[in-house]
Design a protein around this motif. Structure first.
Motif, PDB file in Angstrom:
ATOM      1  N   PRO B 227      47.361  37.336  33.637  1.00 28.79           N
ATOM      2  CA  PRO B 227      48.132  38.334  33.584  1.00 28.79           C
ATOM      3  C   PRO B 227      47.964  39.383  34.796  1.00 28.79           C
ATOM      4  O   PRO B 227      49.018  40.254  35.178  1.00 28.79           O
ATOM      5  CB  PRO B 227      48.098  38.964  32.458  1.00 28.79           C
ATOM      6  CG  PRO B 227      47.018  38.089  31.678  1.00 28.79           C
ATOM      7  CD  PRO B 227      46.583  36.970  32.433  1.00 28.79           C
ATOM      8  N   ILE B 228      46.754  39.668  35.210  1.00 29.24           N
ATOM      9  CA  ILE B 228      46.524  40.734  36.169  1.00 29.24           C
ATOM     10  C   ILE B 228      46.991  40.159  37.609  1.00 29.24           C
ATOM     11  O   ILE B 228      47.500  41.006  38.283  1.00 29.24           O
ATOM     12  CB  ILE B 228      44.867  41.018  36.179  1.00 29.24           C
ATOM     13  CG1 ILE B 228      44.705  41.902  34.900  1.00 29.24           C
ATOM     14  CG2 ILE B 228      44.570  41.683  37.378  1.00 29.24           C
ATOM     15  CD1 ILE B 228      43.490  42.562  34.593  1.00 29.24           C
ATOM     16  N   SER B 231      50.844  40.410  37.576  1.00 28.35           N
ATOM     17  CA  SER B 231      51.098  41.915  37.717  1.00 28.35           C
ATOM     18  C   SER B 231      50.819  42.489  38.756  1.00 28.35           C
ATOM     19  O   SER B 231      51.757  43.159  39.575  1.00 28.35           O
ATOM     20  CB  SER B 231      50.457  42.535  36.532  1.00 28.35           C
ATOM     21  OG  SER B 231      50.769  42.152  35.210  1.00 28.35           O
ATOM     22  N   ILE B 232      49.855  42.249  39.682  1.00 28.42           N
ATOM     23  CA  ILE B 232      49.676  42.725  40.905  1.00 28.42           C
ATOM     24  C   ILE B 232      50.789  41.986  41.977  1.00 28.42           C
ATOM     25  O   ILE B 232      51.149  43.002  42.778  1.00 28.42           O
ATOM     26  CB  ILE B 232      48.162  42.528  41.417  1.00 28.42           C
ATOM     27  CG1 ILE B 232      46.927  43.189  40.485  1.00 28.42           C
ATOM     28  CG2 ILE B 232      47.814  42.782  42.888  1.00 28.42           C
ATOM     29  CD1 ILE B 232      45.608  43.140  40.780  1.00 28.42           C
TER      30      ILE B 232
END
Lengths: 247, 247
Positions: B227-228, B231-232
């Motif tokens: 998810p990181i 999202s980035i």
């Protein structure tokens, strides 16, 4: 011989749950390891041999027991536990820092450690009240990044700035009511990215600290989740370092 | 009357666990709500009154029972559950998409939904094998974003591109062995950000799909968490939209 008990934040030791995590522990913080526990259901083979050899070479005792697993691990496929003495950290004065004000969730703290190591900002100031960074849940969520992270606790934000907030440090508190967009920041080499609690965010008085920053997003969500906001901020703040690394 | 049972992915209904989430359900997907369950330990007051009024106005039945909470909710402070019929989604042909290839973790899927709604890319293609997007854990991790997200399952990536991969869609598979850095992308209005499974990443053959992208990070971690990374990527890909929104 005393029985095993659950982890408590007052304990002098904490634990790496799982073999991969325990290899990371042995790689980066061998000198802090008390003992390795191995469960009887572990698969025999090269990986176990390697673990046993590493321990032998380092003079680390292995205890073959199932009992501690029942107490410390809820996961089914955890067959190795490393017990280590909690280590003390100190931040680097001239490096970028992450500052977490009142973080409350262990998984989030670990995830932030992993991202921060990924972006080369493995320097984390933690302002109390705060979750215990040595909680085995933090250790696990960090995927071992905690063993390469310097972190330091403070009783207040002023305690942090008193020690590390020299005049050439750029302070960026992340808030919804902010002066500039993350897209527009261009920090130098010495900066602090400051984030509030998962539910409450930073208190309003942080608006007067340094340059407040927002990660612009649609009005359809209240906010991004904390490790995601922190990771996006690190990505942007390290653009000068990582922006030109692809062949 | 039949007893309550745990959620199964074959079920025609799923659940919002908690009052905040159930308010989101009623706000965005009222027409799919079967019933609201309320626990006897709920605090009396304005919030409960509002919930009851909303249900009355919408003709939604409330059942006052504690039993279903024992079955569906492990959380202690969950006193409201919304039961809703699973809704069908269809992606917008001309919008940006997120494509998740074999995502396996429910919390990650929910977190990605929340971020994607935040960045205005609430269009998610999911390539099987994949976690069930209606799992109550996804619903909860999304913090209600699932109720404003269009998502569609495909049996293969070709199934997705067959339906949505027109020649003017820019495809960006995220891989460690990639052509360009995320810092250098500058997509138009119609693009797909493509991510692999949490453990395995994207299969090597995705290197020949569109323009492969890496989020540069230090060698100290293997990869960013899913998810990181997603999202980035969304943050960067929507720079043109959100980069100039601060007053």
């Amino acid at each position: 011989m005393a029985g095993y008990r659950r982890y408590h934040k007052e304990d002098k030791v904490s634990y790496s749950l799982g073999i991969t995590l325990t290899f990371e522990l042995l790689k980066y913080k061998k000198e802090y390891v008390n003992k390795i526990y191995i469960h009887s259901a572990i698969k025999q083979g090269d990986t176990l041999d390697k673990m046993e050899l590493l321990c032998k070479e380092a003079g680390i005792k292995i205890e073959y027991t199932d009992k501690i697993f029942n107490v410390l691990s809820q996961k089914e496929n955890c067959y190795v536990i490393g017990e280590f003495v909690k280590f003390q950290g100190k931040l680097k004065q001239d490096a970028p820092h992450i500052v977490l004000v009142n973080p409350s969730n262990a998984g989030n703290m670990g995830t932030i450690m992993r991202s921060s190591l990924g972006f080369g900002i493995n320097q984390i100031a933690i302002i109390r009240d705060a979750v215990d960074a040595f909680d085995p849940k933090v250790v696990r969520a960090s995927m071992g990044a905690i063993f390469s992270t310097d972190f330091e606790y403070f009783d207040s934000f002023n305690g942090y700035t008193g020690k590390y907030g020299s005049s050439d440090r750029e302070l960026y508190p992340f808030m919804l009511d902010a002066k500039i967009s993350l897209h527009d920041i261009n920090p130098g080499k010495k900066f602090s990215l400051i984030f509030g609690n998962e539910a409450a965010g930073l208190p309003a008085e942080f608006a007067s600290v340094g340059t407040s920053v927002i990660i612009p997003h649609s009005a359809d969500i209240d906010s991004l989740n904390l490790p995601i906001a922190a990771s996006i901020a690190m990505y942007e703040a390290t653009r000068q370092i990582f922006g030109n690394t692809v062949k």
